[in-house]
Every structure is written in C-alpha cells, then in structure tokens.
Design a protein around this motif. Sequence first.
Motif, PDB file in Angstrom:
ATOM      1  N   MET A  39       6.966  63.342  62.137  1.00  0.00           N
ATOM      2  CA  MET A  39       8.377  63.717  62.059  1.00  0.00           C
ATOM      3  C   MET A  39       8.734  64.426  63.342  1.00  0.00           C
ATOM      4  O   MET A  39       8.773  65.647  63.412  1.00  0.00           O
ATOM      5  CB  MET A  39       8.619  64.642  60.856  1.00  0.00           C
ATOM      6  N   ALA A  82      14.508  63.324  66.933  1.00  0.00           N
ATOM      7  CA  ALA A  82      15.697  63.647  66.152  1.00  0.00           C
ATOM      8  C   ALA A  82      16.758  64.261  67.059  1.00  0.00           C
ATOM      9  O   ALA A  82      17.926  63.849  67.052  1.00  0.00           O
ATOM     10  CB  ALA A  82      15.332  64.619  65.032  1.00  0.00           C
ATOM     11  N   THR A  89      18.254  61.638  69.725  1.00  0.00           N
ATOM     12  CA  THR A  89      19.187  60.651  69.168  1.00  0.00           C
ATOM     13  C   THR A  89      20.482  61.356  68.805  1.00  0.00           C
ATOM     14  O   THR A  89      21.576  60.867  69.074  1.00  0.00           O
ATOM     15  CB  THR A  89      18.625  59.963  67.903  1.00  0.00           C
ATOM     16  N   ARG A 128       5.171  56.002  67.836  1.00  0.00           N
ATOM     17  CA  ARG A 128       6.138  55.864  66.756  1.00  0.00           C
ATOM     18  C   ARG A 128       6.290  57.167  66.000  1.00  0.00           C
ATOM     19  O   ARG A 128       5.447  58.053  66.081  1.00  0.00           O
ATOM     20  CB  ARG A 128       5.671  54.793  65.763  1.00  0.00           C
ATOM     21  N   THR A 129       7.372  57.259  65.276  1.00  0.00           N
ATOM     22  CA  THR A 129       7.584  58.416  64.425  1.00  0.00           C
ATOM     23  C   THR A 129       8.311  57.924  63.186  1.00  0.00           C
ATOM     24  O   THR A 129       8.902  56.845  63.198  1.00  0.00           O
ATOM     25  CB  THR A 129       8.415  59.493  65.147  1.00  0.00           C
ATOM     26  N   ASN A 130       8.303  58.699  62.148  1.00  0.00           N
ATOM     27  CA  ASN A 130       8.997  58.279  60.931  1.00  0.00           C
ATOM     28  C   ASN A 130      10.465  58.659  60.908  1.00  0.00           C
ATOM     29  O   ASN A 130      11.174  58.342  59.965  1.00  0.00           O
ATOM     30  CB  ASN A 130       8.300  58.862  59.707  1.00  0.00           C
ATOM     31  N   ILE A 131      10.898  59.347  61.932  1.00  0.00           N
ATOM     32  CA  ILE A 131      12.313  59.711  62.019  1.00  0.00           C
ATOM     33  C   ILE A 131      13.137  58.421  61.936  1.00  0.00           C
ATOM     34  O   ILE A 131      12.905  57.477  62.684  1.00  0.00           O
ATOM     35  CB  ILE A 131      12.616  60.412  63.358  1.00  0.00           C
ATOM     36  N   ALA A 132      14.117  58.431  61.028  1.00  0.00           N
ATOM     37  CA  ALA A 132      14.828  57.181  60.750  1.00  0.00           C
ATOM     38  C   ALA A 132      15.841  56.800  61.820  1.00  0.00           C
ATOM     39  O   ALA A 132      16.096  55.623  62.064  1.00  0.00           O
ATOM     40  CB  ALA A 132      15.531  57.290  59.402  1.00  0.00           C
ATOM     41  N   ALA A 133      16.424  57.777  62.471  1.00  0.00           N
ATOM     42  CA  ALA A 133      17.471  57.488  63.449  1.00  0.00           C
ATOM     43  C   ALA A 133      17.017  56.391  64.405  1.00  0.00           C
ATOM     44  O   ALA A 133      15.880  56.390  64.863  1.00  0.00           O
ATOM     45  CB  ALA A 133      17.807  58.755  64.229  1.00  0.00           C
ATOM     46  N   PRO A 134      17.922  55.450  64.686  1.00  0.00           N
ATOM     47  CA  PRO A 134      17.539  54.336  65.555  1.00  0.00           C
ATOM     48  C   PRO A 134      17.207  54.812  66.965  1.00  0.00           C
ATOM     49  O   PRO A 134      17.929  55.617  67.535  1.00  0.00           O
ATOM     50  CB  PRO A 134      18.795  53.459  65.579  1.00  0.00           C
ATOM     51  N   GLU A 192      18.402  49.535  68.977  1.00  0.00           N
ATOM     52  CA  GLU A 192      17.861  48.899  67.784  1.00  0.00           C
ATOM     53  C   GLU A 192      16.999  47.687  68.149  1.00  0.00           C
ATOM     54  O   GLU A 192      16.096  47.309  67.418  1.00  0.00           O
ATOM     55  CB  GLU A 192      18.983  48.433  66.845  1.00  0.00           C
ATOM     56  N   HIS A 226      12.032  47.512  70.280  1.00  0.00           N
ATOM     57  CA  HIS A 226      10.829  47.963  69.580  1.00  0.00           C
ATOM     58  C   HIS A 226       9.707  47.015  69.936  1.00  0.00           C
ATOM     59  O   HIS A 226       9.879  45.805  69.844  1.00  0.00           O
ATOM     60  CB  HIS A 226      11.019  47.912  68.067  1.00  0.00           C
TER      61      HIS A 226
END
Lengths: 342, 342
Positions: B129, B134, B137, B148-154, B318, B321
């Motif tokens: 996280m 965070a 973005t 990678r991270t689990n933060i959802a923000a694109p 988006e 990746h």
Amino acid sequence: MKLKELADQLGLSQTTVSRALNGYPEVNKATRERVSEAALKFGYSANANARRLAIGRIGAIGILMPRDRSERFGPHTSEFFSGLAEQLSLHEMDLLMSPSINNDELAAYRRLISSKRVDGIIVTGPTLMDERVAMLTEAKFPFVLHGRTNIAAPHAWLDIDNAGAFRQATSHLLDLGHRHVAMIDGLKGHTFSEHREMGYREALVERGLPVDPRFIVHERFSDETGFHEAQRLLSYAPHPTAILAGSMMTALGVFRAIRSKGYELGKEVSVIAHDDVFPYLNASNMVPAMTTTRSSIRSAGSRIAELLVRVLDGEPVENIHEIWPVELVLRQSSGPPIAPRR
Amino acid sequence: MKLKELADQLGLSQTTVSRALNGYPEVNKATRERVSEAALKFGYSANANARRLAIGRIGAIGILMPRDRSERFGPHTSEFFSGLAEQLSLHEMDLLMSPSINNDELAAYRRLISSKRVDGIIVTGPTLMDERVAMLTEAKFPFVLHGRTNIAAPHAWLDIDNAGAFRQATSHLLDLGHRHVAMIDGLKGHTFSEHREMGYREALVERGLPVDPRFIVHERFSDETGFHEAQRLLSYAPHPTAILAGSMMTALGVFRAIRSKGYELGKEVSVIAHDDVFPYLNASNMVPAMTTTRSSIRSAGSRIAELLVRVLDGEPVENIHEIWPVELVLRQSSGPPIAPRR
DNA sequence: GAAATTACTCAAAGCGCTTTGAATTTTTGC
DNA sequence: GCAAAAATTCAAAGCGCTTTGAGTAATTTC
C-alpha cells in the motif's frame, strides 16, 4: 500555487513573502511565521527555474554518467553517488546525472556547463593526462576531481593514497616471506591504477626484488576477470603465492580461482583486496576473512560534495587538495607462504 | 553568450534566432543554417532555466535517493540508474537524484514536485500500500512505478513477474525431489518480496506440501545476511536441501554458508538465486555455475524511462502496464537432492 | 511636538528565454 | 505590373521569482 497567489492570500506583497521565506532580516518575526505557515499549508515552494533564473544559481551539481557500460558505473559508483547525495542534501542541492552523448564525454561536459544546469561538476575516474580537467579549468567552471591527474592547471581534488595502499600491502606480503606477488587491478591509463602499480613496484624495488611484468594485470573490475586472470597467474611456474586484487569483485573471482586450483586461501596463496566498503559485501565476514586495504568510497563522495560546495563559495581551488590514507586491515586471507601439501 | 548577443552578432532578432534553433518552420533554411553555425561557433546553448521557465517543461526526471543506507541503494540501484540514464540520453533529458530529507520520503516527493524541478518521477521499491503512489496520483503528477502496489488509483507501472519467478524456481526444485526448500528474500512489506513469497507458497501448496514458516526469511540483501541466515537454516533438522536467494549478494553468502557446513553445493544443497544481471558479477561464471531466475534490471530502467516519456507525452497511464516474465536459467548450483556422505 | 531613526512593506525592474500577433519582404497569379 | 498570398522577420509580452530603491508607519530622540 505561485508566489503572487500566496502573497494575495496573505494580503502581503510578493517582496515581503519572498523575503520572509528566504530569511531576510527586514521582515517582522510575526509576519515571517505567518508566511511560513501559509506556505506550508498551501504546499507552496518556489518554482525552481524562476528562482534560479533570478538568482543565477542552479542549486544542483552535475556528474556525468559514463555511457560505456561496466566501465565506470559499477558498485563503486553507486556508493560514491550515495555519499554525494547524502552530503548534498544538507545543502539543499540536487545531483544531476547527465548521460554522455555519443560517448563524446568532452562534448557532454561542454553541454552541461553551457546550458547552465549545474553550478559545479564532479569529475571521476581521471587519467594521467585528463583532458576533461584541462577543459574545465580552461573554461573556469567549478569542479572537484575524484582522483588525481598530472594536468598542471590548478584544480580541486580528493584522492586516496593508492600508491601507498599497494606499497603497504605488497611490503606486508614480502615481509611475510612471499617472493612472487601479483596484482590484478583496473584498466591502464587511469591514475588510480597507475599509482597502485607504482606502489607495488616500489615495494619490490625497495627490497631489490625483480618485477615480473606477467604478474601485473590491468583489467576491468569484475568477478569474471578476477577468476580468469588468477587462474592464468596460478598456472605459471613458479606461480605467485600472493595476489593483490584491485576490487572486491575481482577478489571474489580470485578466491574462486584459488579454490578451483585446489590451493588453500591464506595459506598456499594469500590475497589482499582493496575494499571500497560496500554495505552488502563485507570483507571481514568472508571465509576466510579477507585482508584488505580499506577506504570508504562513500565517505569520499560525501567529502567531495562538501569540497565542491566550498569551491562554489569562492574558496581558491589551490587550497583544496586531500589525500586520504588507506588502512591495511589484516585478516585471514593473507599469511606467510606455505608450500602446497602434495 | 546569451540569445540577445547571438542575435546581435547575426543581425537578426531574438525571435528568429530562437525559432531557428528550435526548429520552427517559419525560418528560412539559409537563415537557419547560418544561425546554427554561429551557435556552434560561439558555443551558444540556451540557458536551461530561462528556457524551462518559458516553456514550462523541465527536461529532467527525478528519482528519490533513499537516505537510508543499504536499504535500496545497492548494486541494483546503480544498474537501474544506468538503464534509465541510457534511455534518457536519447530524449535529451536529465536524471535528477534528489536525496530525501530527514527520511521523510513523502515530504521529499512533495518538494520535488512543487518546486518544479522535474517533469516526472520514477518511483521504486513500492510497498503493498504505497503512500507515495497514492500521493502522486492524487497530485496528478506524472510518474512511473517500478514494481507494483495494491493502491487502486490508476498509474503507470512496470514490474517483473516476481511471483512467477519464485513459483517456477520452487516448482523446479520440488520436481527434482526436494522436500525442504527455504527462501531468503528482501524485507517484508515490499511488494516484490511479498510476491515472491506468494509464488513460493503457491508452488508448495500446489503439491500439497506444508509451508514451514521458519524456512521463509525476509532480510536485507547482503552477503552477510545470506551467510547468517543460511547457516541458521542449515542447522535445523531436517534442514532445507534447497535455498532460494533473493539477490546475488545474498547468494554469495549462502554459498559460503553451505561450504562452511561442509555440504556440496548443487548436490547436498541446491541454490537458485534471483539475478538482476550485473556486469561485474556473472552467475554462469561461478563455481559451480549458479542457477538463476534472471531479469535485467538495467533493461527495466531503460524501459521505464521510455514509459515515463510516454506518460509525459500525454499517453493515458491506464495503458501503461508491463509485467516482464522472468527466465529460469538452469546451471550447476541446483540438482536433485543427494544425501550427505557421512 | 517636530525631526531623526528604525522597522517594515511595496511597486517595478530585471533574469534569459519562448511565443504571440503584427509588420515587412518576397513570391505568386493573372 | 499590381494585388493577394506566402514567407520571413520583428517588437513586446509573458514565464515566476529575487532584489533594488523608494515609500510608509512606528519608534525614538532632542
């Protein structure tokens, strides 16, 4: 958020806000605090370009990245950079890594200084007659050299006592009774490499011992060359009973070569390596623990940054020369020569 | 030499000269050539600050140097930087290494973006996280994440398939007949480390084998921790007959531990290491040659620079990746388990 | 209480470049 | 040969900051 907006928010003029933030004395203490708070609150921070354009100072120092792959960008470099950055942070300066274009280093330096992106430059890995040093002094651009060169023009530099390190290490081995000592160091032409060879030769000559040119190897620093060159050295008869390695990576290869030949390290064949002090590769922790000539390259980076700041503050470069002594740390990889058990 | 002077020299206006140099179409070809020549002759090059102030683009991308010593600034970092710089040079961009202040990384990032010294940022070593992601973005500041991270923000990222690498390596060992496989990887919390553990666990679970928590080690990457942890692992009964090492440095330590316990590497105890591909440390060249999961961190750096340039050119994050597969390269340090000769 | 200090604050002029919108010159079309 | 179009060139207005030189308010001095 820009200065004007912040000033408007506060009902002050831009001048006052700017002065408050830059610590000028003609601002009321209360005002200054109010300004600082607001800046923090709105996340204001001066546009670096505008600021630099106005004050004529960049706030960054530059270092050229050798394009050429393994040549000078090894683990040493990262430690060195780390030291630089650590020190620079204390002066709120940035480190700009500029890649050299088309492998034309000199052009890259020229571009760096003419485009005014850095206040000063750090030059690394000099040769005996380093044209970069000649060019930069000629251009009167502030720089500090990591290492030494024979270029006469006055310039600031910091170097470790490479000759002394290898003289000391070689002498130590000779005193232990070794008669065939070899060295595997970095590429020829680089000052550090030449100095080390000088130190090595001095120790031999001092004792009236002959110098065997086959025993002097100049190669890239790597595990691989260490291995191959050591294997070659050990195949001679008589073979060296002691090997100086110019880097820890080289030493790792040398260790393997010795083992693969079936010799016992520190007994039948001794090794002394130069240790730039890596956090992730500890000489004392090897088996056997490695005798080293030790000098922290990170500390050197840190110090060089400091010196460059002094140059930028106007201190005459003639005063800025430092030679750091190198410590010989005795451990188990070196000892008196012992004939192979056969 | 400044623009005005150059223009005066040429008897042209600043506008024309500027346009000529920046390749605008409304300049006569002959004029353009005349200008270029003069610029070259006088060594003129636009003042970067003024230029940037005017166009609002910096021409540099930033990367934060972890202040914390060995943590993230090891040999990996220098290789990675090298890749970055190589690519950036093609785009005439610089790499700005900014040290983090007081170990407050987030503040350092904020300072970097609010002071407009870089067009974009490269973020490395994310946690699951990652608050930096965070924050960036949120601030809509261009960046590419290495990992990678689990933060959802694109956001844009490039990562290697760490889980796959360790799953593959573990599966391979299990297929060879090993029943006790341990792993020594980087610190917990970092995504790459978690992913690797996931991959490792998956391989075990897939075969219905139990996971022994003592066999999962998370530590700093270094020769030293590799040595100590491997020694500890090998003192258990039954001890692991295979060890996965998260880095080459770790692997070197593991090698030593295995030898110091008197086991034969690749026979009694197997080792598979993750290899970031260092020019000065070659897995195939070790004795025995080391089985590795291989993925060049330099290439990753190079590619990430490319991706960041695309982000800066407005490509939606988006779309950006990439997961790079990791190759399992079989060599001599891994083989079927063989009972110790006693 | 007026004058002289002192303490702040301000408007405006750069820093060196890009870029807009207008002016000038050259070329083209008929 | 002349108007219209195209090709060049130019003066001037920013970009966001620092800093000068001047101005105003508060304080002290005689």
